[in-house]
Design an enzyme around this catalytic site. Structure first.
Site, PDB file in Angstrom:
ATOM      1  CB  SER A   9      -0.858  -0.016   1.269  1.00 25.63           C
ATOM      2  OG  SER A   9      -1.415   1.245   1.504  1.00 25.63           O
ATOM      3  CE1 TYR A  47      -3.648  -2.607   5.713  1.00 20.74           C
ATOM      4  CE2 TYR A  47      -3.234  -0.292   5.206  1.00 20.74           C
ATOM      5  CZ  TYR A  47      -3.504  -1.583   4.789  1.00 20.74           C
ATOM      6  OH  TYR A  47      -3.623  -1.852   3.444  1.00 20.74           O
ATOM      7  CE  LYS A  90      -1.324  -4.398   3.547  1.00 24.42           C
ATOM      8  NZ  LYS A  90      -1.652  -5.686   2.944  1.00 24.42           N
TER       9      LYS A  90
HETATM   10  P1  NAD Z   1     -10.967  -6.980   1.502  1.00 25.66           P
HETATM   11  O1  NAD Z   1     -11.151  -6.952   2.972  1.00 25.66           O
HETATM   12  O2  NAD Z   1     -12.137  -6.725   0.634  1.00 25.66           O
HETATM   13  O3  NAD Z   1     -10.345  -8.381   1.053  1.00 25.66           O
HETATM   14  C1  NAD Z   1      -9.478  -9.119   1.878  1.00 25.66           C
HETATM   15  C2  NAD Z   1      -9.977 -10.548   1.884  1.00 25.66           C
HETATM   16  O4  NAD Z   1      -9.100 -11.321   2.698  1.00 25.66           O
HETATM   17  C3  NAD Z   1     -11.379 -10.687   2.482  1.00 25.66           C
HETATM   18  O5  NAD Z   1     -12.165 -11.491   1.611  1.00 25.66           O
HETATM   19  C4  NAD Z   1     -11.150 -11.387   3.822  1.00 25.66           C
HETATM   20  O6  NAD Z   1     -12.231 -12.220   4.171  1.00 25.66           O
HETATM   21  C5  NAD Z   1      -9.875 -12.165   3.533  1.00 25.66           C
HETATM   22  N1  NAD Z   1      -9.039 -12.438   4.718  1.00 25.66           N
HETATM   23  C6  NAD Z   1      -8.624 -11.559   5.666  1.00 25.66           C
HETATM   24  N2  NAD Z   1      -7.858 -12.195   6.566  1.00 25.66           N
HETATM   25  C7  NAD Z   1      -7.766 -13.485   6.166  1.00 25.66           C
HETATM   26  C8  NAD Z   1      -7.093 -14.623   6.660  1.00 25.66           C
HETATM   27  N3  NAD Z   1      -6.367 -14.563   7.778  1.00 25.66           N
HETATM   28  N4  NAD Z   1      -7.199 -15.782   5.992  1.00 25.66           N
HETATM   29  C9  NAD Z   1      -7.940 -15.872   4.850  1.00 25.66           C
HETATM   30  N5  NAD Z   1      -8.603 -14.822   4.338  1.00 25.66           N
HETATM   31  C10 NAD Z   1      -8.507 -13.636   4.981  1.00 25.66           C
HETATM   32  O7  NAD Z   1      -9.775  -5.970   1.173  1.00 25.66           O
HETATM   33  P2  NAD Z   1      -9.254  -5.470  -0.250  1.00 25.66           P
HETATM   34  O8  NAD Z   1      -9.614  -4.019  -0.357  1.00 25.66           O
HETATM   35  O9  NAD Z   1      -9.621  -6.396  -1.319  1.00 25.66           O
HETATM   36  O10 NAD Z   1      -7.690  -5.511   0.016  1.00 25.66           O
HETATM   37  C11 NAD Z   1      -6.888  -6.603  -0.378  1.00 25.66           C
HETATM   38  C12 NAD Z   1      -5.458  -6.345   0.040  1.00 25.66           C
HETATM   39  O11 NAD Z   1      -5.018  -5.125  -0.533  1.00 25.66           O
HETATM   40  C13 NAD Z   1      -5.280  -6.203   1.557  1.00 25.66           C
HETATM   41  O12 NAD Z   1      -4.082  -6.849   1.917  1.00 25.66           O
HETATM   42  C14 NAD Z   1      -5.167  -4.710   1.756  1.00 25.66           C
HETATM   43  O13 NAD Z   1      -4.389  -4.386   2.883  1.00 25.66           O
HETATM   44  C15 NAD Z   1      -4.482  -4.270   0.467  1.00 25.66           C
HETATM   45  N6  NAD Z   1      -4.764  -2.869   0.135  1.00 25.66           N
HETATM   46  C16 NAD Z   1      -6.062  -2.450   0.008  1.00 25.66           C
HETATM   47  C17 NAD Z   1      -6.324  -1.117  -0.266  1.00 25.66           C
HETATM   48  C18 NAD Z   1      -7.749  -0.617  -0.374  1.00 25.66           C
HETATM   49  O14 NAD Z   1      -7.975   0.602  -0.237  1.00 25.66           O
HETATM   50  N7  NAD Z   1      -8.738  -1.446  -0.625  1.00 25.66           N
HETATM   51  C19 NAD Z   1      -5.271  -0.211  -0.443  1.00 25.66           C
HETATM   52  C20 NAD Z   1      -3.958  -0.678  -0.319  1.00 25.66           C
HETATM   53  C21 NAD Z   1      -3.713  -2.019  -0.032  1.00 25.66           C
END
Ligand code: NAD
Ligand code: UDP
Length: 334
Positions: free
Chosen positions: A124, A148, A152
Site C-alpha cells: 500500500s 496497519y 505492511k
Molecule cells: P478486503 O477486505 O475486501 O479483502 C481481503 C480478503 O481477505 C477478504 O475477503 C477477507 O475475508 C480475507 N481475509 C482476511 N484475513 C484473512 C485470513 N487470515 N485468511 C484468509 N482470508 C482472509 O480488502 P481489499 O480491499 O480487497 O484488500 C486486499 C489487500 O489489498 C489487503 O491486503 C489490503 O491491505 C491491500 N490494500 C487495500 C487497499 C484498499 O484501499 N482497498 C489499499 C492498499 C492495499
C-alpha cells in the site's frame, strides 16, 4: 498459470480473479470470509460462466495452505488476505499483526514446503508515511504511522530478506494507491462487513440515502480547494496491474516494489462533483475537522509500472464513480 489468490473473495481479489481468469489463467481462491460474502462466488460464476474453486481457510492454517498449493499445482500466489482498516488497527494491533504478518509467515512457510516461489504481495501507499515530496516514487523513504501501515512495512522487509536468502524467490510488492469503483457488470464491488470509512463508499451511501450527508474531513489543507487529494485508481485497472505484475515476476528473480496508481491527484470535492454528475444525485456534505492521521496530498509516480510491467491505468474519475454507482444500486437491491 495456476494461481492462488489468498483473500480472493474480497474487493480487489474478486476483480483480479475476473481479469486473470479471462486472460486464461486457472484461478483458485482461498478466503476465510472475515470481510467478504460467500455470495461473491456465485457472482463470479455469472461473470465468468465457470466456477472458480474456493478453499475456505485462514492463511494461518499452514498445512491446509500447503495442501491447497499442492492439490491445485499452483505456480504463483497473489496474497491479498489481510485486515485493512487503519482506525481499527490502532485499536487492535495484535489482531492486525497476527492476521497480516503472521498470516504472511504462514503462507511463506506453506509456499516453501510446496516449492512455490513466485509471489505478488498487496502492499500500500501507506508505506510512504507522510509524503516528503510528490509525486511519490518507489525510492521515497518508507515509514508507518499506524499498526496497519507497520504490518505492511514489516511484510515488505520480510519478503526482501527472503529474496536475499534464496535467489529462487520471485517477489513483487504492489503499492496500491486508492482503489475505487467496481466491475462493469455491477455484480461485484466493495462489500465490507460493517460501515464504510473510505471516501467513495461513503459518498455512495449518501447517494442512495443510507447516510444523511458526507462528512468532509477538513477544507484547510494546502491543496487546490483545501480538501484532501489522493490518487484514486479504478479497481479494474488495479486488477490489470496484477496480470502485468504476474507476467513480469514469473521471469524475474529477487524482490521489487512498484507503485500502482494513475499518477494524478483528485480532491474530495472533485470526487463529489463527479459522483453527482454520473449519478444525478445531490451529495450533501458538511465540513468537519481534519481526520486524525490524514495527510494533505498523496499521488504516485507511475513510471516504474509503465517501464517494468508495461502497464498503466486507463480509466478516469467518471468511470470510477459510475461503476461505484452501478454497484451501489445493485448491492442495495440484492
Ligand atoms: P478486503 O477486505 O475486501 O479483502 C481481503 C480478503 O481477505 C477478504 O475477503 C477477507 O475475508 C480475507 N481475509 C482476511 N484475513 C484473512 C485470513 N487470515 N485468511 C484468509 N482470508 C482472509 O480488502 P481489499 O480491499 O480487497 O484488500 C486486499 C489487500 O489489498 C489487503 O491486503 C489490503 O491491505 C491491500 N490494500 C487495500 C487497499 C484498499 O484501499 N482497498 C489499499 C492498499 C492495499
Ligand atoms: N474523506 C472525507 N470523508 C469521508 C472519508 C474520507 O472527507 O467520509 C477524505 C479523507 O480525509 C481523505 C480522502 O477523503 O482526504 C480519502 O480518504 P480515504 O479514507 O478514502 O483514503 P486514505 O485517506 O486512506 O488515502
Amino acid at each position: 498459470m495456476n494461481i492462488l489468490l489468498t483473500g480472493g473473495a474480497g474487493y480487489i481479489g474478486s476483480h483480479t480473479a475476473v481479469v486473470l481468469s479471462q486472460a486464461g489463467h486457472e484461478v483458485v481462491l482461498l478466503d476465510n470470509f472475515c470481510n467478504s460474502q460467500k455470495s461473491v462466488l456465485g457472482r463470479l460464476q455469472k461473470i465468468l460462466d465457470k466456477v472458480l474453486p474456493c478453499v475456505e481457510a485462514d492463511v494461518r492454517d499452514t498445512a491446509l495452505v500447503a495442501k491447497t498449493l499442492q492439490d491445485y499445482k499452483i505456480d504463483a500466489v497473489i496474497h491479498f488476505a489481510g485486515l485493512k482498516a487503519v482506525g481499527e488497527s490502532v485499536e487492535k494491533p495484535i489482531e492486525y499483526y497476527a492476521n497480516n504478518v503472521q498470516g504472511t509467515i504462514s503462507l511463506l512457510e506453506a509456499m516453501k514446503s510446496a516449492n512455490v516461489k513466485t509471489l505478488v504481495f498487496s502492499s500500500s501507499a501507506t508505506v510512504y508515511g507522510n509524503p516528503q515530496y510528490l509525486p511519490i516514487d518507489e525510492n521515497h523513504p518508507i515509514s508507518a504511522t499506524n499498526a496497519y501501515g507497520r504490518s505492511k512495512l514489516h511484510i515488505e522487509e520480510m519478503l526482501k530478506d527472503i529474496a536475499i536468502s534464496n535467489s529462487e524467490w520471485k517477489i513483487i510488492c504492489l503499492r496500491y494507491f486508492n482503489p475505487v469503483g467496481a466491475h462493469e457488470s455491477g455484480l461485484i464491488g466493495e462489500d465490507p462487513n460493517g460501515l464504510p470509512n473510505n471516501l467513495m463508499p461513503c459518498i455512495a451511501h449518501v447517494a442512495v440515502g443510507k447516510f444523511p450527508y458526507l462528512k468532509i474531513y477538513g477544507n484547510d489543507y494546502p491543496t487546490i480547494d483545501g480538501t484532501g487529494v489522493r490518487d484514486y485508481i479504478h479497481v479494474m485497472d488495479l486488477a490489470d496491474g496484477h496480470l502485468a505484475a504476474l507476467a513480469y515476476v514469473r521471469n524475474h528473480k529477487g524482490w521489487v516494489a512498484v507503485n500502482i496508481g494513475t499518477g494524478h491527484g483528485a480532491s474530495v470535492l472533485d470526487i463529489i462533483s463527479t459522483y453527482e454528475f454520473v449519478s444525478g444525485q445531490e451529495i450533501i456534505f458538511q465540513i468537519e475537522g481534519r481526520r486524525n492521521g490524514d495527510i494533505a496530498s498523496c499521488y504516485a509516480k507511475v513510471d516504474k509500472a509503465r517501464n517494468l510491467l508495461g502497464w498503466q491505468a486507463k480509466y478516469n474519475l467518471e468511470k470510477m464513480c459510475s461503476s461505484s454507482w452501478l454497484w451501489q444500486n445493485f448491492s442495495n437491491k440484492a
